[in-house]
Design an enzyme around this catalytic site. Structure first.
Site, short mmCIF file in Angstrom:
data_model
loop_
_atom_site.label_atom_id
_atom_site.label_comp_id
_atom_site.label_asym_id
_atom_site.label_seq_id
_atom_site.Cartn_x
_atom_site.Cartn_y
_atom_site.Cartn_z
N VAL A 167 79.02 23.92 59.91
CA VAL A 167 77.74 23.87 60.68
C VAL A 167 77.64 25.70 61.40
O VAL A 167 78.46 26.12 61.40
CB VAL A 167 76.94 23.09 61.01
CG1 VAL A 167 77.04 21.86 60.10
CG2 VAL A 167 77.69 23.17 62.31
N GLU A 168 76.41 25.84 61.32
CA GLU A 168 75.75 26.73 62.73
C GLU A 168 76.94 28.04 61.95
O GLU A 168 77.10 29.10 62.95
CB GLU A 168 76.41 27.17 63.80
CG GLU A 168 75.20 25.94 64.23
CD GLU A 168 75.11 25.88 65.69
OE1 GLU A 168 75.74 26.73 66.17
OE2 GLU A 168 74.54 24.67 66.54
N GLY A 169 77.20 28.33 60.51
CA GLY A 169 77.69 29.73 59.48
C GLY A 169 79.41 29.48 59.42
O GLY A 169 79.82 28.68 60.80
N ARG B 213 75.74 28.94 69.84
CA ARG B 213 77.46 28.82 68.69
C ARG B 213 77.84 28.93 69.81
O ARG B 213 79.16 28.51 69.36
CB ARG B 213 76.88 29.76 68.05
CG ARG B 213 78.15 30.07 66.59
CD ARG B 213 78.04 31.18 66.20
NE ARG B 213 77.56 31.55 64.61
CZ ARG B 213 76.46 32.33 64.90
NH1 ARG B 213 76.02 32.94 65.91
NH2 ARG B 213 75.43 32.23 63.31
#
Length: 754
Positions: A436-438, A314
């Site tokens: 994306v990615e949270g 992240r």
């Protein structure tokens, strides 16, 4: 000691267990994943600035720099993003072949398996550089080098799995994707409905122990072209074939996409961009138990694996995209504001445009600074989950601000699609990075403070573990020691915050002298305020604080802006404290301090216990909230730098792809920018002659130059230079247009006239 436990620690222990519910297994794994780094210093109220400076700058090795100078530059010249996005809607095969051949999918794979084994900083720099040319290509490169089979194999795979898959991933003969997200589970990865059941079945002519899988996933990048599928699912063992647990938990496995029953579905069309993204499904697909990443011993351990890998990944890919938007917006908007004229003046002379340019430059400086500090942590073998969450959220949000400002300045130039438009695809890509990615809402409201409060606090996580200890006496013994340390810590915060408020932080030490010294002092002051507010909020609200997202998110904002400001100050020091960067530092850190105070004020205004809110405000801001928004003169100084060649503009936007001078887009703009700067003295001669009446104030440029020749104001050489610069200027501000039939739908797709 026994009396203390009887009358103080024991009752407090019982209250603590009631107000703070026990951690679930997934919450515990999320809390314990990764490491605490500089975020811990900021959260505890007394940051050690010498420790920050000792981390050193981010640097590239000779091999990494050579890859940027050669392979990356070759790739950028191969990309035609207009055709990739608007016509082909996929990277050309020649680009795919080049990416595979040169190891763009193997940036993080060890050299022993054929990869490059580059640093996190190099990985981030490569992705950012590509993203200034093509978001679609950058996403294609970043996914195999972020959360996915390669990273999971390197950290957790068995030697046999690594030998089987990593060489192919490095060569590009294997294309990976990772399937985590489904229709009912996005940011709540712990709630995935996809299942695997331990059972016996036939595989390659033999009955073996394995898993029968059912899954339905979407939003999976590279799925349409993948040869190996990483899959996350919940694993069950109803017949107790592996042990006495029937529900093992989230598990990750690697499956060849050619395996019977694996279905790669249709493509998605994310924001009209051309990177491959799609669906995958499987019904009653049987795989051997050895296909679990890490082998059977890692059955049920997938959540920890995912959280740890996400906490690192992240901080690389999505912040790189955000930084790329900054580089592109700063370089292009500064040049465009100089060459674009309105009312006979460069639009960069108007204060409204200068305000936008100041914001673009200040935030781009902070984006680059934060990218460097965050990847520095990763290259020091840290895995700071809170720092990377801060980076992902705030860097994508800052990119959204920057690209909006850039489009505002470019106006019509920025919205007409075509080969000359260098901003539109980045504008379309930002919502992807934010999602994306949270998703950013989740990251801000649940992760940054929700995890940070327990993870970064010196005592809370240990107190939670003591409360969860099944041995009541051992738990009380541990809690007793922690409680009195916590009390001393809290009292220190109360006194410290009030002292900081009364003195306005002016007596705090600073690791440097000069114009930035005061920023260190004020950040120390606000760090102490955060420590106090966090302690009081957790004590008075307990488990309810997690559900009061608006309150906790504001404390997360304080922590975030402390980190962003720290990164900015360190970047300035690492660069050697150049004078031309000071306006950027003033703008960025001044903005951080203003937003910190604003977040604290919002927290106090909405804190449910009004007496305590008043007390906290008196302690933190006894003389009132004094922080202000960035000054106009700093914004104007930044804008002036962005409208000048060389210096900080060149250093700050060095990752930006420009291209050949005759190339539509930035190449043409840079040519015009340089030419217009070169003739500014001649333009002043014309303006002076107009002002004293020698030349008329109005008229076409050609007519004005003809009269200037006649009056002897300019020589023939001067006139030719002005005409050439203006020709290039007009080419740079032009927008693309197309024959009507080129954009019309095919006739069989048109609705009937009736």
């Amino acid at each position: 000691m026994s009396l203390r436990k009887k009358w103080i620690s024991g009752p407090a222990f019982n209250v603590f267990k009631k107000i703070l519910p026990p951690l679930s297994a997934t919450e515990r794994e999320a809390m314990e994943a990764g490491s605490v780094w500089w975020d811990g210093e900021l959260f505890r109220g007394k940051p050690d600035w010498s420790k920050l400076m000792a981390y050193g700058p981010s640097t590239l090795t000779g091999e990494e720099q050579a890859f940027l100078d050669n392979q990356v530059c070759t790739l950028l010249a191969m990309l035609d993003d207009h055709h990739i996005v608007n016509e082909w809607r996929e990277l050309p095969e020649a680009v795919w072949d080049y990416l595979k051949r040169e190891g763009f999918f193997a940036l993080i794979i060890p050299k022993s398996y054929g990869g490059h084994d580059f640093s996190a900083y190099a990985n981030s720099t490569i992705v950012a550089r590509i993203a200034t040319r093509s978001i679609s290509a950058a996403v294609t490169v970043m996914v195999p080098n972020s959360l996915g089979p390669g990273e999971l194999l390197m950290h957790y795979g068995t030697r046999q799995q690594q030998d089987r898959w990593l060489p192919g991933l490095a060569r590009g003969t294997e294309v990976p994707c990772f399937a985590l997200t489904g229709p009912e589970a996005g940011s709540d990865a712990g709630g995935i409905p996809d299942t695997g059941v331990i059972c016996r079945a036939e595989y390659e002519g033999k009955e073996v122990l394995g898993i029968r899988l059912n899954w339905d996933k979407r939003y999976i990048t590279l799925a349409p072209r993948a040869t190996v599928l990483g899959l996350a699912f919940k694993l069950y063992d109803p017949d107790a074939l592996l042990g006495d647990k029937t529900e093992l938990g989230i598990t990750c496995a690697l499956i060849p996409t050619s395996h019977p029953g694996v279905e790669i579905g249709d493509r998605h069309f994310p924001m009209g961009l051309a990177f491959l993204n799609g669906t995958t499904r499987g019904q009653d697909v049987f795989i051997p138990l050895e296909w679990i990443i890490g082998g059977p011993d890692y059955a049920g351990r997938g959540w920890r694996m995912l959280v740890e890998c996400l906490s690192a990944g992240r901080g690389i890919s999505l912040p790189a995209l955000g930084t790329a938007c900054g580089h592109l917006a700063a370089r292009s908007t500064g040049a465009y504001a100089y060459v674009r004229k309105q009312f006979g003046l460069s639009i960069g002379k108007f204060e409204g445009v200068q305000e936008a340019l100041g914001r673009i430059g200040g935030l781009t400086y902070q984006l680059e600074a934060t990218r460097r500090l965050t990847t520095r942590a990763l290259d020091l073998n840290e895995s700071p989950a809170i720092v990377t969450a801060i980076s992902k959220y705030h860097m994508t949000e800052m990119a959204r601000i920057v690209i909006d400002d850039a489009l505002d300045v470019h106006a019509g130039k920025g919205i007409q699609m075509g080969p000359s438009n260098y901003l539109a695809h980045s504008y379309l890509g930002i919502p992807v990075a934010i999602t994306v990615e949270g998703a950013n809402i989740l990251t801000r409201n649940l992760m940054i403070f929700g995890q940070g409060a327990s993870r970064c606090h010196p005592y809370v996580l240990q107190e939670l573990e003591a409360a969860a200890n099944p041995d009541e006496q051992a738990g009380l013994d541990a809690f007793d020691t922690l409680l009195f340390k916590h009390i001393r810590f809290a009292l220190g915060n109360v006194c410290g915050a009030f002292w900081q408020g009364v003195t306005a932080g002016r007596l705090n030490p600073s690791p440097v002298a000069g114009e930035t010294a005061g920023y260190y002092r004020q950040l120390t002051r606000m760090s102490k305020a955060l420590a106090l507010c966090a302690d009081v909020a957790m004590l008075m609200m307990g488990g309810d604080l997690k559900r009061k997202e608006m309150l906790s998110a504001r404390l997360g904002d304080v922590l975030s802006h402390l980190y962003l400001a720290s990164a900015t100050l360190k970047f300035y020091e690492d660069n050697g404290r150049p004078a031309d960067e000071l306006p950027f530092v003033h703008y960025a850190v001044g903005r951080n301090l203003y937003l910190i105070a604003d977040a604290l004020e919002g927290f106090l205004q909405n804190f449910p216990n009004r007496v305590m809110a008043f007390t906290l405000k008196t302690l933190i801001f006894p003389l009132g909230k004094r922080y202000k928004k960035p000054l106009d003169r700093h914004a104007q100084a930044v804008s002036k730098q962005l409208m000048s060649t060389g210096g900080v503009r060149e250093r700050l936007t060095r990752l930006c792809y420009v291209g050949e001078q005759s190339e539509p887009g930035l190449g043409q703009l840079e040519r015009a920018f340089g030419a217009m700067l070169a003739v500014r003295g001649l333009e002043k001669k014309l303006a002076d002659a107009q002002h004293d009446g020698t030349l008329p104030r109005k008229g076409t440029l050609a007519a004005l130059l003809e009269q200037a020749r006649a009056e002897g104001v300019l020589t023939e050489t001067d006139i030719q230079r002005l005409l050439q610069a203006d020709e290039w200027r007009r080419a740079a501000i032009a927008v693309d247009s197309f024959p009507a039939e080129a954009l019309a739908r095919q006739s069989h797709n048109k609705p009937d006239a009736a």
